[in-house]
Write a protein that holds these residues in place. Structure first.
Motif, PDB file in Angstrom:
ATOM      1  N   ALA A   1      -4.454  42.443  55.912  1.00 58.57           N
ATOM      2  CA  ALA A   1      -4.449  43.383  54.478  1.00 58.57           C
ATOM      3  C   ALA A   1      -2.985  43.957  54.314  1.00 58.57           C
ATOM      4  O   ALA A   1      -2.023  43.646  55.315  1.00 58.57           O
ATOM      5  CB  ALA A   1      -5.335  44.537  55.029  1.00 58.57           C
ATOM      6  N   GLN A   2      -2.870  44.307  53.145  1.00 64.15           N
ATOM      7  CA  GLN A   2      -1.408  44.858  52.746  1.00 64.15           C
ATOM      8  C   GLN A   2      -1.730  46.110  51.960  1.00 64.15           C
ATOM      9  O   GLN A   2      -2.707  46.263  51.318  1.00 64.15           O
ATOM     10  CB  GLN A   2      -0.846  44.188  51.963  1.00 64.15           C
ATOM     11  CG  GLN A   2       0.629  44.712  51.985  1.00 64.15           C
ATOM     12  CD  GLN A   2       1.528  43.898  50.731  1.00 64.15           C
ATOM     13  OE1 GLN A   2       1.311  43.693  49.710  1.00 64.15           O
ATOM     14  NE2 GLN A   2       2.305  43.144  51.550  1.00 64.15           N
ATOM     15  N   ALA A   3      -1.184  47.553  52.706  1.00 67.65           N
ATOM     16  CA  ALA A   3      -1.451  48.732  51.816  1.00 67.65           C
ATOM     17  C   ALA A   3      -0.170  49.237  51.456  1.00 67.65           C
ATOM     18  O   ALA A   3       0.644  49.102  52.296  1.00 67.65           O
ATOM     19  CB  ALA A   3      -2.318  49.588  52.648  1.00 67.65           C
ATOM     20  N   GLU A   4      -0.279  50.233  50.652  1.00 63.00           N
ATOM     21  CA  GLU A   4       0.844  51.191  50.087  1.00 63.00           C
ATOM     22  C   GLU A   4       0.771  52.214  51.069  1.00 63.00           C
ATOM     23  O   GLU A   4      -0.272  52.930  51.334  1.00 63.00           O
ATOM     24  CB  GLU A   4       0.693  51.424  48.634  1.00 63.00           C
ATOM     25  CG  GLU A   4       2.183  52.154  48.148  1.00 63.00           C
ATOM     26  CD  GLU A   4       1.816  52.481  46.558  1.00 63.00           C
ATOM     27  OE1 GLU A   4       0.828  51.846  45.767  1.00 63.00           O
ATOM     28  OE2 GLU A   4       2.448  53.025  46.236  1.00 63.00           O
ATOM     29  N   VAL A   5       1.721  52.741  51.581  1.00 63.46           N
ATOM     30  CA  VAL A   5       1.772  53.910  52.595  1.00 63.46           C
ATOM     31  C   VAL A   5       3.013  54.884  52.025  1.00 63.46           C
ATOM     32  O   VAL A   5       3.723  54.662  51.117  1.00 63.46           O
ATOM     33  CB  VAL A   5       2.205  53.419  54.026  1.00 63.46           C
ATOM     34  CG1 VAL A   5       1.160  52.726  54.763  1.00 63.46           C
ATOM     35  CG2 VAL A   5       3.675  52.795  54.139  1.00 63.46           C
TER      36      VAL A   5
ATOM     37  N   PHE B   1      -1.086  44.352  57.850  1.00 65.47           N
ATOM     38  CA  PHE B   1      -1.980  44.442  58.780  1.00 65.47           C
ATOM     39  C   PHE B   1      -2.513  42.931  59.301  1.00 65.47           C
ATOM     40  O   PHE B   1      -2.980  42.427  58.312  1.00 65.47           O
ATOM     41  CB  PHE B   1      -2.941  45.588  58.694  1.00 65.47           C
ATOM     42  CG  PHE B   1      -2.571  46.842  58.435  1.00 65.47           C
ATOM     43  CD1 PHE B   1      -2.278  47.764  59.351  1.00 65.47           C
ATOM     44  CD2 PHE B   1      -2.178  47.064  57.144  1.00 65.47           C
ATOM     45  CE1 PHE B   1      -1.872  48.944  58.886  1.00 65.47           C
ATOM     46  CE2 PHE B   1      -1.879  48.362  56.734  1.00 65.47           C
ATOM     47  CZ  PHE B   1      -1.740  49.594  57.750  1.00 65.47           C
ATOM     48  N   ASP B   2      -2.876  42.662  60.625  1.00 67.24           N
ATOM     49  CA  ASP B   2      -3.733  41.744  60.905  1.00 67.24           C
ATOM     50  C   ASP B   2      -5.043  42.277  61.186  1.00 67.24           C
ATOM     51  O   ASP B   2      -5.171  43.564  61.691  1.00 67.24           O
ATOM     52  CB  ASP B   2      -3.572  41.140  62.202  1.00 67.24           C
ATOM     53  CG  ASP B   2      -2.294  39.958  62.081  1.00 67.24           C
ATOM     54  OD1 ASP B   2      -2.343  39.457  60.855  1.00 67.24           O
ATOM     55  OD2 ASP B   2      -1.671  39.627  63.236  1.00 67.24           O
TER      56      ASP B   2
ATOM     57  N   SER C   1       4.631  57.237  60.638  1.00 73.08           N
ATOM     58  CA  SER C   1       3.655  57.358  61.707  1.00 73.08           C
ATOM     59  C   SER C   1       3.126  55.930  62.271  1.00 73.08           C
ATOM     60  O   SER C   1       2.358  55.752  63.240  1.00 73.08           O
ATOM     61  CB  SER C   1       2.352  57.970  61.196  1.00 73.08           C
ATOM     62  OG  SER C   1       1.628  57.334  60.362  1.00 73.08           O
ATOM     63  N   LEU C   2       3.844  55.025  61.578  1.00 76.37           N
ATOM     64  CA  LEU C   2       3.336  53.419  61.971  1.00 76.37           C
ATOM     65  C   LEU C   2       4.655  52.773  62.712  1.00 76.37           C
ATOM     66  O   LEU C   2       5.709  53.055  62.165  1.00 76.37           O
ATOM     67  CB  LEU C   2       3.185  52.630  60.750  1.00 76.37           C
ATOM     68  CG  LEU C   2       1.611  53.070  60.007  1.00 76.37           C
ATOM     69  CD1 LEU C   2       1.707  52.461  58.657  1.00 76.37           C
ATOM     70  CD2 LEU C   2       0.450  52.847  60.808  1.00 76.37           C
TER      71      LEU C   2
ATOM     72  N   VAL D   1      -0.782  46.740  62.737  1.00 73.82           N
ATOM     73  CA  VAL D   1       0.537  46.551  62.020  1.00 73.82           C
ATOM     74  C   VAL D   1       1.452  45.364  62.265  1.00 73.82           C
ATOM     75  O   VAL D   1       1.862  45.129  63.508  1.00 73.82           O
ATOM     76  CB  VAL D   1       1.384  47.834  62.447  1.00 73.82           C
ATOM     77  CG1 VAL D   1       2.599  47.679  60.969  1.00 73.82           C
ATOM     78  CG2 VAL D   1       0.398  49.102  61.904  1.00 73.82           C
ATOM     79  N   THR D   2       1.702  44.735  61.289  1.00 69.36           N
ATOM     80  CA  THR D   2       2.588  43.420  61.701  1.00 69.36           C
ATOM     81  C   THR D   2       3.842  43.516  60.885  1.00 69.36           C
ATOM     82  O   THR D   2       4.914  42.969  61.456  1.00 69.36           O
ATOM     83  CB  THR D   2       1.881  42.257  61.264  1.00 69.36           C
ATOM     84  OG1 THR D   2       1.515  42.334  59.675  1.00 69.36           O
ATOM     85  CG2 THR D   2       0.772  41.811  62.028  1.00 69.36           C
ATOM     86  N   ARG D   3       3.876  44.585  59.761  1.00 68.26           N
ATOM     87  CA  ARG D   3       5.075  44.585  59.268  1.00 68.26           C
ATOM     88  C   ARG D   3       5.326  45.885  58.538  1.00 68.26           C
ATOM     89  O   ARG D   3       4.194  46.369  57.688  1.00 68.26           O
ATOM     90  CB  ARG D   3       5.488  43.278  58.167  1.00 68.26           C
ATOM     91  CG  ARG D   3       6.819  43.080  57.672  1.00 68.26           C
ATOM     92  CD  ARG D   3       7.243  41.887  57.027  1.00 68.26           C
ATOM     93  NE  ARG D   3       6.252  41.628  55.763  1.00 68.26           N
ATOM     94  CZ  ARG D   3       6.880  41.348  54.450  1.00 68.26           C
ATOM     95  NH1 ARG D   3       8.261  41.318  54.537  1.00 68.26           N
ATOM     96  NH2 ARG D   3       6.292  41.131  53.527  1.00 68.26           N
TER      97      ARG D   3
END
Lengths: 139, 165
Positions: free
Chosen positions: A134-138, A117-118, A7-8, A103-105
């Motif tokens: 931030a960084q998150a597990e998806v 994310f920025d 979805s990203l 979302v950056t990557r």
């Protein structure tokens, strides 16, 4: 609910209005919960006469915490692996706050999918009060 | 900030979540949290900064055996002598940056122990504030089993002039 990588995409933004009129009471509440009673945050006489500010102002960590609600509501509970910010401007009573994650990557490691994310939080005048990542597990 | 214990407790998490305006049941509803993937109440991502309550060296909260610098009879206890003179505002330490790296999320029942070391220091010239002096501290928070839970980097700044907008 966690985010799904499908979805990203890079450049996708998510914005939430978080605060419309920051109350001094919320700053006091944060002081009590965090144990940061630095008087320039909650003591009008000290903030104006000793520290030299126009009034009391929010803890940076209150602004990071409010912005964090946008993030955890977006990426899901217990999903963040990194969250870092720079405080660029003070937040005063009466201010409004709006936070955006972009979302950056999107990438995979051996065990999991991750998204970078920025983060930007602005006040009611559109001035940036916080920038970060931030960084998150998806899923 | 080193060596003391920071117990992660449910009512403290609930109060902290209220203060940041977050009504997520993961932070206050034990039954809801028990049914979730996490299996127990977890803490919001910035909750570690509630450690001030437990840090014996913190100068951000009143201490039992010291006069607090906030206003009472005078604007600050530090000017009881000659209090009629207006104080010249003096810049104080501000929080410039905060970084967290989560190895796992905090759960109710954890007991954390921090180990802090000094990091870099640097200077910059600000438009509104004159010379800025930054200093970094890095803290590793380990749990009751000695496992690293969160690594935290905090940057403080002292400005030459008070920043007023």
């Amino acid at each position: 609910m966690a985010l799904s990588a499908s979805s990203l995409k890079r450049g996708l933004s998510h914005t939430v209005d978080l605060i419309h009129d920051l109350k001094r009471t919320q700053i006091v509440q944060y002081a009590g919960a965090s144990g940061d009673f630095n008087p320039f945050h909650t003591d009008e006489i000290y903030a104006t006469q000793v520290s030299g500010y126009k009034t009391v102002f929010a803890h940076g960590m209150l602004v990071m915490g409010i912005t964090g609600k946008m993030l955890t509501d977006y990426v899901g509970d217990g999903r963040l692996t990194k969250y870092g910010v720079r405080f660029t401007r003070q937040v005063w009573p009466g201010d409004g706050l709006k936070a955006t994650a972009t979302v950056t990557r999107l990438f995979d490691t051996n065990e999991r999918k991750l998204a970078d994310f920025d983060i930007v939080t602005t006040n009611q005048k559109g001035e940036i009060v916080l920038t970060g990542y931030a960084q998150a597990e998806v899923d | 900030m080193s060596g003391h214990k920071f117990p992660i407790e449910a009512s403290h998490i609930k109060m902290f979540a209220h203060a940041i305006g977050d009504g997520n049941p993961m932070y206050h509803d034990a039954d809801y949290a028990a049914r979730s993937k996490q299996g127990a109440i977890i803490a919001p991502p910035t909750f570690l900064k509630a450690n001030h309550h437990f840090d014996p060296e913190s100068n951000l909260r009143p201490k039992l055996d010291q006069a607090w610098r906030g206003s009472g009879k005078y604007a600050t206890t530090q000017v009881q002598q000659g209090a009629k003179d207006r104080l010249a505002p003096k810049p104080e330490l501000l929080h410039a940056e905060q970084h967290f790296e989560y190895h796992r999320h905090l759960r109710v029942g954890d007991v954390l122990t921090p180990t802090t070391r000094e990091g870099k220091t640097w200077e910059k010239l600000g438009k509104r504030s004159g010379k800025l002096i930054f200093s970094e501290t890095i803290t590793e928070h380990r749990d009751q089993n000695g496992q690293l839970v969160v690594t935290e980097t905090s940057v403080g700044v002292v400005t030459e002039h008070v920043i007023e907008q």
